[in-house]
Scaffold this motif. Sequence first.
Motif, PDB file in Angstrom:
ATOM      1  N   SER A   1      -7.969  61.835  71.040  1.00  0.00           N
ATOM      2  CA  SER A   1      -8.589  63.148  71.125  1.00  0.00           C
ATOM      3  C   SER A   1      -8.642  63.539  69.682  1.00  0.00           C
ATOM      4  O   SER A   1      -8.522  62.999  68.682  1.00  0.00           O
ATOM      5  CB  SER A   1      -7.770  64.117  71.959  1.00  0.00           C
TER       6      SER A   1
ATOM      7  N   ARG B   1      -1.612  66.249  68.973  1.00  0.00           N
ATOM      8  CA  ARG B   1      -2.625  64.973  69.159  1.00  0.00           C
ATOM      9  C   ARG B   1      -1.628  63.703  69.007  1.00  0.00           C
ATOM     10  O   ARG B   1      -1.722  62.947  69.849  1.00  0.00           O
ATOM     11  CB  ARG B   1      -3.640  64.980  68.105  1.00  0.00           C
TER      12      ARG B   1
ATOM     13  N   THR C   1      -2.234  61.661  72.513  1.00  0.00           N
ATOM     14  CA  THR C   1      -3.350  62.158  73.243  1.00  0.00           C
ATOM     15  C   THR C   1      -4.900  61.348  73.397  1.00  0.00           C
ATOM     16  O   THR C   1      -5.303  61.423  72.266  1.00  0.00           O
ATOM     17  CB  THR C   1      -3.753  63.814  73.184  1.00  0.00           C
TER      18      THR C   1
ATOM     19  N   GLU D   1      -8.810  60.858  74.821  1.00  0.00           N
ATOM     20  CA  GLU D   1      -9.882  61.577  75.524  1.00  0.00           C
ATOM     21  C   GLU D   1     -10.007  60.958  77.009  1.00  0.00           C
ATOM     22  O   GLU D   1      -9.821  59.692  77.154  1.00  0.00           O
ATOM     23  CB  GLU D   1     -11.320  61.126  74.733  1.00  0.00           C
TER      24      GLU D   1
ATOM     25  N   VAL E   1      -8.169  65.992  78.555  1.00  0.00           N
ATOM     26  CA  VAL E   1      -7.290  64.848  77.718  1.00  0.00           C
ATOM     27  C   VAL E   1      -6.434  64.336  78.692  1.00  0.00           C
ATOM     28  O   VAL E   1      -6.100  64.764  79.768  1.00  0.00           O
ATOM     29  CB  VAL E   1      -6.841  65.562  76.496  1.00  0.00           C
TER      30      VAL E   1
END
Length: 253
Positions: free
Chosen positions: A37, A44, A51, A53, A125
Amino acid sequence: MGLGRGQSPLLMALLLLLACLQTGMSLERISYVPQLSSATLAGRLTQSTFTLEQPRGQFSHPSISDSDAIWLVVAHSNATQKFTAPQKVEDTPVPADFPQGGYYLTLRASRALYPGGPPSNQLRVLRVGNDTHCSPRTRGCNRPLPGPGPYRVKFLVMSDRGPMAETEWSSETRLQQAEVLQAAPGPQTAGTVVIIAILSVLLAVLLAALLTLLIFTWYDTCGSTPISGPGELVFVRQYDTHHMSRPSAVGGS
């Protein structure tokens, strides 16, 4: 024309090879690489999670149906070469298999959860390793990751008939590590010890002064208070001073 005895094993081997090739060719390759992400997203990367996308609009191929399961494959970076897609859902590796097998499947979804179209204002996410309550032997459990990595991930599409499609492997992801406090070099350590010693002496002097002030205040308060307190009774003996008493009257005879 019949087949000779020597040709039958060869024919069986060719048929088996053809079946294997068809199985391998049936796994469609999706040209998508999972991405972390945005760097501005808080959390993150942590010590046990990262994390991604969402792969929005990446599973619109005609061979993929809405009922097909889309799994996230999490693997050690050195275990991607030996990854073998499970042929049945029952054979799906779980987090308990991670230390020995090197990979497992988690975050089961469908393509309806990853629609295409223009991006919206909603944050979409996938947080890997975010479930601390599921059992590591549960299929699809999203347990916290056991170490700093590195890890690589990809998406795998499976139907009731087996694996259908897969994406590319992501690049390596390394998690945060706890900072270890190290001792300072020699000269700085000696200076630190001197400072600590001075502060300890000053603290001892301050405590001694405070204790002296408390003792002095306590003695001063006790010296100015009466002997009997509010709950005490003081008995004073009454003396009859005969020489000052009035003579009793004598009756007439």
